[in-house]
Design an enzyme around this catalytic site. Structure first.
Site, PDB file in Angstrom:
ATOM      1  N   VAL A 115      -7.567 -27.994 -41.639  1.00  0.00           N
ATOM      2  CA  VAL A 115      -6.806 -28.328 -42.840  1.00  0.00           C
ATOM      3  C   VAL A 115      -6.309 -29.754 -42.579  1.00  0.00           C
ATOM      4  O   VAL A 115      -5.379 -29.963 -41.804  1.00  0.00           O
ATOM      5  CB  VAL A 115      -5.650 -27.332 -43.092  1.00  0.00           C
ATOM      6  CG1 VAL A 115      -4.818 -27.765 -44.284  1.00  0.00           C
ATOM      7  CG2 VAL A 115      -6.206 -25.926 -43.310  1.00  0.00           C
ATOM      8  N   PRO A 116      -6.963 -30.747 -43.188  1.00  0.00           N
ATOM      9  CA  PRO A 116      -6.867 -32.136 -42.738  1.00  0.00           C
ATOM     10  C   PRO A 116      -5.596 -32.897 -43.136  1.00  0.00           C
ATOM     11  O   PRO A 116      -5.641 -33.864 -43.897  1.00  0.00           O
ATOM     12  CB  PRO A 116      -8.106 -32.770 -43.365  1.00  0.00           C
ATOM     13  CG  PRO A 116      -8.294 -32.003 -44.633  1.00  0.00           C
ATOM     14  CD  PRO A 116      -7.915 -30.586 -44.278  1.00  0.00           C
ATOM     15  N   CYS A 117      -4.468 -32.524 -42.566  1.00  0.00           N
ATOM     16  CA  CYS A 117      -3.221 -33.252 -42.832  1.00  0.00           C
ATOM     17  C   CYS A 117      -3.280 -34.669 -42.261  1.00  0.00           C
ATOM     18  O   CYS A 117      -2.520 -35.540 -42.694  1.00  0.00           O
ATOM     19  CB  CYS A 117      -2.017 -32.486 -42.314  1.00  0.00           C
ATOM     20  SG  CYS A 117      -2.064 -32.104 -40.559  1.00  0.00           S
ATOM     21  N   HIS A 118      -4.204 -34.911 -41.332  1.00  0.00           N
ATOM     22  CA  HIS A 118      -4.346 -36.256 -40.775  1.00  0.00           C
ATOM     23  C   HIS A 118      -4.846 -37.253 -41.819  1.00  0.00           C
ATOM     24  O   HIS A 118      -4.726 -38.457 -41.628  1.00  0.00           O
ATOM     25  CB  HIS A 118      -5.280 -36.250 -39.550  1.00  0.00           C
ATOM     26  CG  HIS A 118      -6.667 -35.786 -39.841  1.00  0.00           C
ATOM     27  ND1 HIS A 118      -7.013 -34.437 -39.859  1.00  0.00           N
ATOM     28  CD2 HIS A 118      -7.798 -36.468 -40.131  1.00  0.00           C
ATOM     29  CE1 HIS A 118      -8.296 -34.332 -40.143  1.00  0.00           C
ATOM     30  NE2 HIS A 118      -8.792 -35.548 -40.310  1.00  0.00           N
ATOM     31  N   ARG A 119      -5.352 -36.777 -42.941  1.00  0.00           N
ATOM     32  CA  ARG A 119      -5.868 -37.654 -43.994  1.00  0.00           C
ATOM     33  C   ARG A 119      -4.777 -38.139 -44.950  1.00  0.00           C
ATOM     34  O   ARG A 119      -5.067 -38.855 -45.902  1.00  0.00           O
ATOM     35  CB  ARG A 119      -6.970 -36.943 -44.777  1.00  0.00           C
ATOM     36  CG  ARG A 119      -8.186 -36.639 -43.936  1.00  0.00           C
ATOM     37  CD  ARG A 119      -9.272 -35.941 -44.720  1.00  0.00           C
ATOM     38  NE  ARG A 119     -10.309 -35.477 -43.802  1.00  0.00           N
ATOM     39  CZ  ARG A 119     -11.121 -34.457 -44.063  1.00  0.00           C
ATOM     40  NH1 ARG A 119     -11.041 -33.804 -45.216  1.00  0.00           N
ATOM     41  NH2 ARG A 119     -12.030 -34.091 -43.171  1.00  0.00           N
TER      42      ARG A 119
END
Length: 161
Positions: free
Chosen positions: A123-127
């Site tokens: 779940v790409p919270c780094h984006r």
């Protein structure tokens, strides 16, 4: 609850879950996990998570197809689901994420929910970045966020001649 581990270029991923799906993925700061713990646990979802994470880090996967079962409030889960709409190699600001969720004034609440995301990378919270493009707010450390964004959008070397 079962746990397995996966070596990655940014640390050792600790993956937990059960027959209902992967519940959490966190990158540990420890460099060494006993080899016997590195073996996949019984649930197939954890084994599949390791396979997909390895492919991601090898540059052979740009999305994940896993059964996940994160624990959070209804609002947090709504925010985490919105993260899945950010394409591989792209970023979105916290403000843009808040607007997409229908409340421009919820930027801080959205950022806080992103910070509680238990499924790093998948779940790409780094984006999600600041409106000015700054890399802010990553529980795993800004260096990991920078690494993941560079991994997903590598700089192409242009020929000078």
């Amino acid at each position: 609850m079962h746990t397995t581990y996966c070596k990655t270029p940014i640390g050792i991923a600790k993956i937990t879950g059960d027959h209902n799906g992967v519940q959490s993925i966190h990158i540990l700061d420890e460099e060494n996990v006993p080899e016997e713990l590195m073996q996949p646990s019984t649930p197939i979802c954890l084994q599949e998570c390791v396979v997909q994470l390895e492919a991601y880090f090898l540059g052979k996967r740009d999305h994940f197809n896993l059964t996940v079962n994160p624990k959070g409030t209804a609002f947090q889960i709504k925010v985490w689901k919105s993260l899945l709409k950010i394409p591989f190699g792209k970023t979105k600001s916290y403000l843009e994420q808040s607007k997409a969720l229908g409340d421009v004034k919820a930027t801080r609440a959205v950022a806080a929910a992103n910070g509680k995301n238990p499924l790093w990378i998948v779940v790409p919270c780094h984006r999600v970045i600041a409106s000015d493009g700054a890399l802010t707010g990553y529980a795993g450390g800004i260096w990991r966020k920078k690494w993941l964004l560079a991994h997903e959008n590598p700089v192409k070397q242009h020929s000078l001649f």
